[in-house]
Design an enzyme around this catalytic site. Sequence first.
Site, PDB file in Angstrom:
ATOM      1  N   GLU A 181      21.654  38.371  -6.446  1.00  0.00           N
ATOM      2  CA  GLU A 181      20.905  39.101  -5.413  1.00  0.00           C
ATOM      3  C   GLU A 181      21.007  38.344  -4.105  1.00  0.00           C
ATOM      4  O   GLU A 181      20.973  37.104  -4.089  1.00  0.00           O
ATOM      5  CB  GLU A 181      19.404  39.219  -5.751  1.00  0.00           C
ATOM      6  CG  GLU A 181      19.064  40.213  -6.812  1.00  0.00           C
ATOM      7  CD  GLU A 181      17.552  40.270  -7.080  1.00  0.00           C
ATOM      8  OE1 GLU A 181      16.756  40.055  -6.133  1.00  0.00           O
ATOM      9  OE2 GLU A 181      17.184  40.508  -8.230  1.00  0.00           O
ATOM     10  N   GLU A 224      14.281  35.893 -12.338  1.00  0.00           N
ATOM     11  CA  GLU A 224      13.396  35.085 -11.499  1.00  0.00           C
ATOM     12  C   GLU A 224      12.091  34.659 -12.177  1.00  0.00           C
ATOM     13  O   GLU A 224      11.002  35.071 -11.756  1.00  0.00           O
ATOM     14  CB  GLU A 224      13.062  35.843 -10.212  1.00  0.00           C
ATOM     15  CG  GLU A 224      14.255  36.121  -9.333  1.00  0.00           C
ATOM     16  CD  GLU A 224      13.840  36.575  -7.928  1.00  0.00           C
ATOM     17  OE1 GLU A 224      12.635  36.755  -7.685  1.00  0.00           O
ATOM     18  OE2 GLU A 224      14.737  36.751  -7.092  1.00  0.00           O
TER      19      GLU A 224
HETATM   20  C1  FCB Z   1      13.730  39.549  -5.687  1.00  0.00           C
HETATM   21  C2  FCB Z   1      13.602  40.477  -6.866  1.00  0.00           C
HETATM   22  C3  FCB Z   1      14.096  41.873  -6.630  1.00  0.00           C
HETATM   23  C4  FCB Z   1      13.743  42.360  -5.241  1.00  0.00           C
HETATM   24  C5  FCB Z   1      14.142  41.344  -4.206  1.00  0.00           C
HETATM   25  C6  FCB Z   1      13.885  41.775  -2.781  1.00  0.00           C
HETATM   26  O1  FCB Z   1      12.808  38.518  -5.796  1.00  0.00           O
HETATM   27  O2  FCB Z   1      14.313  39.965  -7.956  1.00  0.00           O
HETATM   28  O3  FCB Z   1      13.574  42.708  -7.630  1.00  0.00           O
HETATM   29  O4  FCB Z   1      12.399  42.659  -5.176  1.00  0.00           O
HETATM   30  O5  FCB Z   1      13.463  40.146  -4.454  1.00  0.00           O
END
Ligand code: FCB
Length: 527
Positions: free
Chosen positions: A426, A234
């Site tokens: 994620e 990210e």
């Molecule tokens: C993302 C991150 C991860 C976690 C989630 C909830 O932005 O990559 O580390 O904090 O959010």
Amino acid sequence: MAARGAQARIARRVGRGVVAAALAGCGGAVGARGPAVRFPEGFLWGTATAGFQVEMGCPTLERDQCEDRGSDWYAFATSPQTIASPTAHLSGDPPTSGPGQWELYAEDFARASRELSNDAYRMSLEWSRIFPEPTDGAATTDELRALASPAALAGYHAMLGELRAQGLRPMVTLDHYTLPSWIHDAVGCHLDFASCERRGWVDRERIVREIAKYAGFAAAEFGAEVDVWATLNEPLAVFYPGYLYPSEERSNPPAVLLQTEAAKTAIFSMIDAHARMYDAVRAADLVDADGDGEAASIGLVYNLSPVYPKNADRPGDVLAAKNVRYLYDEVFLRAVALGELDDDLDGDAEVRSDLVGRMDWLGVNFYNRIFVEQFLLPGLAILPGLSPLTTFNPLTLEYDRDYARGLYESLTFAWQRFGRPIYVTENGSPPIQGYPEQDRFLIENLAWIQRALADGVDVRGYFYWSLIDNYEWNQGMGTPFGLYAVDPSDPTKRRVARPAAAVYADVAQRNGISGALMSRFPIDPRS
Ligand code: FCB
């Protein structure tokens, strides 16, 4: 990655079915109707974690064996000066209140494998744990090895060995936000950005050089255990809350406001870093760990949030949404996926040959969509390089966390625009107010992935965020995303399954969403 052998997969699923069925029974998730929705054979099912968020907080290990105090995030989250600073937006929770996976990894991986029927796991290595001291003087792998922490290397080898023993394919993120303090003085830069030394992503030449060395070293060291590598996590969540607009939602060191030149430098440093890390991993990981014919598959993890104008009838909002989409979703990904670099952010990009062909897959993190409004003070446009375009007003940005269709929108955007295989690296929801229920969120998002697959998007796997409750950056332990709850005040750091764990187990075990689950969470993914 090639698909895992169908037979082995089916055998494994049958073996684990008992556990999944037992777990899912309470929710009525295992229905006799069979899967209403199936995923492709070989689709990976996993959960995602990051070293800094899960490693610390060990129940019995000596502090020095468990804690890594060498990162910018550790300094940022624990210094009384940053904790007291209103613009750092820190919870004050110490990272040492985490779930202690550095010690409890074997039982965590056993849960992921046996209870969740997963066959993959995303984790990250902590650069500062591996290299507690600067690496500037070292050039060769041997010189780097002499500087590396033997305890860190042994710990990560043990984890990776355990993943393999549990039948979990590792996806390893090399840098999930944190930087060693020897390259980034988080506290000093937060307090006095103009004159701090060790400026992390802003010291472009140094950080690109050193992070590439670290990546190459990690690939040489762990290449026999890892085939799937992610360079960075990210980048948007590094430069935006780091240099433009830290907030309660997310801050990231150095957490300084409207440092537009630094933000731009950070973006371009991370683009270069990705390409040089890619090259370093490609050169160093020559071992095919899983026997699929490929020694290394190297990608980047990016968070995509579909951007909508707050008021679709207001031309300024529509323009703001368009610009944010360009700035946030296109600039970075075009450079890393296609080698097209817009280095003055004016909308025109040029091919830079040393960036081309450096992305084997794209990791998409999806949590929400955002609504933006025009900035009423155009003179304060967040990135002046975008002039005459305007950007959005950060004070009025809104998150919609209950819009699973946004995952479909993100996947189709990424596929059409960049044409690389995708992992959903994620996706998750904490069981707290203001967020959708974890199990409903999971099923709705999976149903939308299914639609993307049906439309031809090459999605290869899904990693739920997260396996266990963990240290949610500036929000500390207060935003628990785990399929397993961990009470930070419990000295044993016991893991307790939440209802969504059984739901996920049922999906992974049958490689699909059952009719029972589809009717329990009725949605129309065709809508
Ligand atoms: C993302 C991150 C991860 C976690 C989630 C909830 O932005 O990559 O580390 O904090 O959010």
